[in-house]
Design an enzyme around this catalytic site. Structure first.
Site, PDB file in Angstrom:
ATOM      1  N   GLU A 164      -8.342  -0.019   1.749  1.00 24.85           N
ATOM      2  CA  GLU A 164      -9.406   0.882   2.197  1.00 24.85           C
ATOM      3  C   GLU A 164     -10.040   1.498   0.952  1.00 24.85           C
ATOM      4  OE1 GLU A 164      -9.006   3.763   5.320  1.00 24.85           O
ATOM      5  OE2 GLU A 164      -7.456   2.583   6.337  1.00 24.85           O
ATOM      6  N   GLU A 187      -1.192   4.362   6.799  1.00 25.46           N
ATOM      7  CA  GLU A 187      -1.170   5.759   6.317  1.00 25.46           C
ATOM      8  C   GLU A 187      -0.060   6.578   6.979  1.00 25.46           C
ATOM      9  OE1 GLU A 187      -5.121   7.411   6.603  1.00 25.46           O
ATOM     10  OE2 GLU A 187      -5.933   6.003   5.131  1.00 25.46           O
TER      11      GLU A 187
END
Length: 512
Positions: free
Chosen positions: A302, A183
């Site tokens: 995720e 991220e």
């Protein structure tokens, strides 16, 4: 059939047509992956608790191992997550007594480093899983990345491989799937970067990692989620720089129901569907722009439901070891959405080759533990287990006709969410189906024209009158599937009355 409330005109009807020759793709086993981060009680008090009655000689909880093995998780992402962007992997190797305690700035906890690369690789073997290793591209970079690959994968005769051997691991861990950071577009991330900064760093890290081990596959970070202001442009910029050196692009998404709107909540798998299509199109744009031959596949590494614990987490004091962070307690409606999300991933099995339910134990997880008691399965455990067990094979294109509804955020939401997977080797066909209708059953008819001499061998159903029902340590079996579904087959057509708001697994096998 069960006694359901039905309109005078009869139940709503949905139809499906299947043909064994209309294949989306063979489902990659890594579609059923998961995730363990150094976060909350995922590791300490989760997979690892030396004083627990079930702990083995390495301190791993065998009750947790039993449940993980039941899920048949083939790959587990590690060690993060946000944690990895501040992690020095060297802290987690060598004698435990000499490992440092560090402040983890991502989750404001203290990391004791009792579990590191070698221990986690050993745990993964015990649950029959491979490690999907993430590297730190926040505070670290190219040198630490290449050294970690050497430590894990090089046989011997070099500094880092010989150091691994001196730590008691003669054979290399042979980790073949690697994530280039986590991220990196997020301002919450340690060492967050612009798309250009990250794309250049990921490219150079990828080059040297593959020079150390040419057989590894690499996943570049996509946007942290589809609502990021740079979503789309981030993917295009990163791939424009790294296309030649990476194999996958990651996607992350979590869903919740804070508005307590069941119909809108169950429609959120349509958001996942749109997200996947958009990212795939960007990957194809870069392939076309570069006149490339390589298709960039997707790693949805995720995904889950996450919203129950957010307020509770704000009350936890910082700088403790393994506090109870992100301990969502999942209810029945969460299991239905997870079922819809799993079906969506299977529908995109031609592009999504890796997917990781985030996470695996205690932290937004299908498995929970208590300090002295046994581990138990949350509601979301069951659809994941069903798809992991019976979703291996070829995902089929299905022609579906279903009544639809509109919700707050979505239009034309089909009451039937469904897909089928054909396992030719076992001569088995499995239909996964969710009835989104909160009040009425759905008459399901499925034309299996090319599956001659197939019969029903099982119809599993997950249903409950209370959509907020949960499993707990005291009542671990409040929400569990039963084997009493009513599916039948006649003249190459499957029929079933799907209960209101239910998850269904209809299994067929060839006979004769």
């Amino acid at each position: 059939m069960p006694d359901y409330p039905i309109h005078a005109a009869g139940p709503m009807k949905a139809k499906m047509i299947l043909d064994k020759n209309l294949i989306i793709a063979n489902v990659d086993k890594r579609m059923f992956g998961s995730f363990i981060e150094h976060l909350g009680r995922a590791i300490y008090g989760g997979i690892y608790e030396p004083g627990h009655p079930s702990a083995d000689e390495m301190g791993f909880r065998q009750d947790v191992i039993h449940l993980v093995k039941h899920l048949q998780v083939p790959i587990v992402r590690y060690p993060g997550g946000n944690f990895v962007s501040g992690y020095n992997w060297e802290d987690g190797i060598g004698p435990r007594e000499s490992r440092p305690r560090r402040l983890d700035l991502a989750w404001r906890t203290v990391e004791p480093n009792e579990i590191g690369t070698n221990e986690f690789a050993e745990w993964a073997k015990r649950v029959n899983a491979e490690v999907y290793m993430a590297i730190n591209l926040g505070t670290r970079g190219i040198d630490a990345a290449r050294n970690l690959v050497e430590y894990c994968n090089h046989p011997s005769g070099s500094y880092w491989s010989d150091l691994r051997i001196s730590h008691g691991y003669q054979k290399p861990h042979n980790i073949k799937t690697w994530c280039l950071g986590n991220e990196m577009d997020g301002p919450w991330q340690i060492g967050a970067k612009t798309a250009y900064e990250y794309g250049r760093l990921a490219t150079e890290a990828a080059k040297v990692m593959k020079w150390v081990d040419p057989e590894i596959e690499l996943v570049a970070c996509g946007s942290s989620n589809s609502s990021m202001p740079t979503f789309g442009q981030w993917e295009a910029t990163v791939l424009d720089l790294a296309y030649d050196h990476v194999d996958y692009l990651s996607l992350h998404s979590y869903y919740g129901n804070p508005e307590n709107d069941f119909s809108n909540y169950l429609a959120k798998s349509l958001d996942m569907d749109s997200f996947i299509k958009t990212v795939a199109s960007i990957c194809d744009y870069i392939k076309g722009k570069k006149h490339g031959k390589k298709t960039i596949h997707l790693a949805f590494d995720e995904w889950n439901v996450w919203y129950h614990s957010r307020e509770q987490d704000k009350k936890i004091k910082p700088w403790s070891i393994a506090p109870p962070l992100l301990q969502d307690v999942y209810n029945f409606e969460d299991a239905l959405l997870v079922g819809c999300l799993l079906i969506t991933l299977l529908k995109h099995s031609d592009r999504v080759k890796i997917a990781c339910l985030a996470q695996l134990v205690n932290v937004i997880a299908p498995i929970m533990t208590s300090d002295r008691g046994t581990a138990w399965a949350q509601t979301i455990f069951y659809p994941f287990a069903h798809v992991s067990h019976y979703g291996r094979g070829a995902a089929l294109h299905a022609v579906i006709s279903s009544p639809v509804y509109d919700s707050k955020d979505f239009t034309d939401v089909p009451y039937l969410e469904s897909i089928a997977v054909y396992n030719e080797g076992n001569e088995e066909l499995t239909i996964f189906a969710v009835n989104r209708n909160p009040a009425e059953p759905l008459l399901f008819e499925c034309d299996i024209r090319s599956f001659t001499d197939y019969r029903i061998i099982q119809h599993l159903v997950l249903e409950h009158e209370d959509i907020k029902a949960v499993n707990t340590a005291i009542f671990p079996n409040r929400v569990v599937p039963h084997n009493g579904g009513n599916a039948q087959v006649q003249d190459e057509e499957v029929t079933a009355l799907l209960s209101k708001r239910s998850w269904n697994v209809i299994r067929l096998k060839k006979y004769g």
